[in-house]
Design a protein around this motif. Sequence first.
Motif, mmCIF file in Angstrom:
data_model
loop_
_atom_site.group_PDB
_atom_site.id
_atom_site.type_symbol
_atom_site.label_atom_id
_atom_site.label_comp_id
_atom_site.label_asym_id
_atom_site.label_seq_id
_atom_site.Cartn_x
_atom_site.Cartn_y
_atom_site.Cartn_z
ATOM 1 N N THR A 91 0.727 -1.101 -0.153
ATOM 2 C CA THR A 91 0.090 -0.028 0.149
ATOM 3 C C THR A 91 0.686 1.238 0.027
ATOM 4 O O THR A 91 0.349 2.458 0.192
ATOM 5 C CB THR A 91 -1.078 0.067 1.238
ATOM 6 O OG1 THR A 91 -0.160 0.058 2.522
ATOM 7 C CG2 THR A 91 -2.110 -1.291 1.260
ATOM 8 N N LEU A 122 -0.603 -0.295 -4.250
ATOM 9 C CA LEU A 122 -2.172 -0.139 -4.196
ATOM 10 C C LEU A 122 -2.321 1.161 -3.541
ATOM 11 O O LEU A 122 -3.289 1.535 -3.020
ATOM 12 C CB LEU A 122 -2.643 -1.214 -2.988
ATOM 13 C CG LEU A 122 -2.734 -2.725 -3.814
ATOM 14 C CD1 LEU A 122 -2.947 -3.611 -2.576
ATOM 15 C CD2 LEU A 122 -3.803 -2.698 -4.636
ATOM 16 N N ALA A 123 -1.373 1.794 -3.408
ATOM 17 C CA ALA A 123 -1.592 3.293 -3.350
ATOM 18 C C ALA A 123 -2.124 4.170 -4.576
ATOM 19 O O ALA A 123 -2.640 3.445 -5.352
ATOM 20 C CB ALA A 123 -0.017 4.064 -3.006
ATOM 21 N N TRP A 132 -1.582 5.988 1.546
ATOM 22 C CA TRP A 132 -2.719 6.133 2.450
ATOM 23 C C TRP A 132 -2.189 6.820 3.615
ATOM 24 O O TRP A 132 -1.771 6.393 4.793
ATOM 25 C CB TRP A 132 -3.117 4.691 2.720
ATOM 26 C CG TRP A 132 -3.538 4.274 1.474
ATOM 27 C CD1 TRP A 132 -2.960 3.419 0.129
ATOM 28 C CD2 TRP A 132 -5.130 4.317 1.022
ATOM 29 N NE1 TRP A 132 -3.920 3.116 -0.446
ATOM 30 C CE2 TRP A 132 -5.105 3.375 -0.034
ATOM 31 C CE3 TRP A 132 -6.189 4.679 1.621
ATOM 32 C CZ2 TRP A 132 -6.342 3.256 -0.999
ATOM 33 C CZ3 TRP A 132 -7.536 4.458 0.921
ATOM 34 C CH2 TRP A 132 -7.676 3.793 -0.320
ATOM 35 N N ASP A 137 1.222 1.424 5.449
ATOM 36 C CA ASP A 137 2.575 0.740 4.440
ATOM 37 C C ASP A 137 2.297 -0.783 4.642
ATOM 38 O O ASP A 137 3.036 -1.249 5.675
ATOM 39 C CB ASP A 137 3.804 1.556 4.309
ATOM 40 C CG ASP A 137 4.495 0.941 3.165
ATOM 41 O OD1 ASP A 137 4.153 -0.077 2.472
ATOM 42 O OD2 ASP A 137 5.678 1.708 3.207
ATOM 43 N N PHE A 142 -9.095 0.001 3.465
ATOM 44 C CA PHE A 142 -8.774 1.261 2.768
ATOM 45 C C PHE A 142 -9.999 1.513 1.643
ATOM 46 O O PHE A 142 -10.271 0.927 0.804
ATOM 47 C CB PHE A 142 -7.628 0.831 1.783
ATOM 48 C CG PHE A 142 -6.235 0.244 2.530
ATOM 49 C CD1 PHE A 142 -5.237 1.307 3.046
ATOM 50 C CD2 PHE A 142 -6.259 -0.770 3.192
ATOM 51 C CE1 PHE A 142 -4.190 1.045 3.593
ATOM 52 C CE2 PHE A 142 -5.019 -1.338 4.027
ATOM 53 C CZ PHE A 142 -4.219 -0.308 4.142
#
Length: 476
Positions: A179, A264-265, A331, A355, A460
């Motif tokens: 992430t 996945l950011a 995130w 993360d 998320f």
Amino acid sequence: MHLHLGIGLAVSAIYVSALPSDIQYPRAGRQHLITNLKRTPPKTPALRVSNGSQPVVFNANTASAEVQGIINKYSQASQFLNGIGLNPETHPATSYAPFNDTPILDYFRNASSELATPLAYSENVNADASPIIGLPQTNYTDFHAMALKDDVQGGMDVSYYGPLQFGTPEQELTVSVDTGSADLWIPVNCPSCSNTQFAPAASSTFQNSKRKMSLVYGAGRVSGTVAHDTVALGGLAVDQQKFVAVRSESEDFMDYPSSGLLGLAFQSISRMNAPNFFENLLSSRKLPAGIFSMHLTRGQVDGSQICFGCYDLTKTVGPIQWLNLTTRTYWTVNMGGMAINQLQSIPTNLTAAVDSGTSLLLVPDAVAKEFYDMIPGSQDATTERGGGFYTYPCSSSLSLSLSFSGMSFSIRTDDFNLGKLSEESTDCVGGIIGVDPNSGFPSNLAIVGDIFMKSWYSTFDYAGSRVGFAPSVNNK
């Protein structure tokens, strides 16, 4: 330090008494809310462990390599967090509302009646299905979750990775789930790569743009070209998903358990300036909800999971506490303080990036020093173990917590403890690491990794611009 939580007292009274005493849970109150991957050296022989997952002796090589990798991973964070050098937003979640967790709140109000039920996942995904898995008397046959494996090295949970399918017909490769970055990459016709590779000649849908791309990870580097092909997780498929087809990688990538990386950011920080796999699922309206949720085990190869478009109630023992994002890059949430034993605390005023691709918790060195000053007998271990590490008496009785947007969340002490300095030592190394301001690491940034996420089932919410934490079943 007092804790705050955005749900009613009635809900809190129902679930807190049944939760494990080792974790500190939020109480009722007011609600606030570089595509780089950490890489470690080749695996060292397994060490004896205590408490099921923590090493008897601290593995300095693994931890130091990870810290250096994280610093490089966030080398552009200062620019990104100030809105500099970002890609334009494409708003892939415009057709989704923020995740509705009312059924979860209702469930925990009545938790004594029926328990959440584990179930098998199907590869037939239906965007109109209920996104909450495990509610009693409800059908959840429309989901497929990615089962993750935990790469445990020297007692540390170093990486969580799972399978994706590439091409037509499908070829399966494993990718680390991260992430903290926003791009997908896998090895393609890579002579120096040791793991399973994608064979483009075997796929009728593979296309290579010939656009060169190079990514730096700590002391290592991968390079290749931007390509696209069909990428799928079971029944969830994205046509023409862009990824970096890696053609060369440096030696420190050898013996890594997964083939590549799934970032996945947000697309705003993508080096390719392309939507990631999850964002493409959103824009094509293939998910029941605009979320993904993660359950990370500690010290267990199997059992971790990421659920795209869904929330797995069987992995939690309490409702979600939501934190509003401060940026749509990483995130990021507001981290207001750190506390010891609920009696001593320090303000931090940091931006924290959640993360999953990081094992540890990194803060500016001045913050780390203040934190360890609250633990009697703690010492700066720069001389013994390099900059950023601190020791504390292994016999210390500690209750650790972080404050996010006015709410407090605990870290288990066995996750915080990275092991003793030596077999004979009575001092242990802490998992909260200080970063030298001269390293280029932003002075207002914290990286909150798996040391925290193992205790909190993490959701998320892309559509709602927020992250949610619910107490994990790990802590039963």
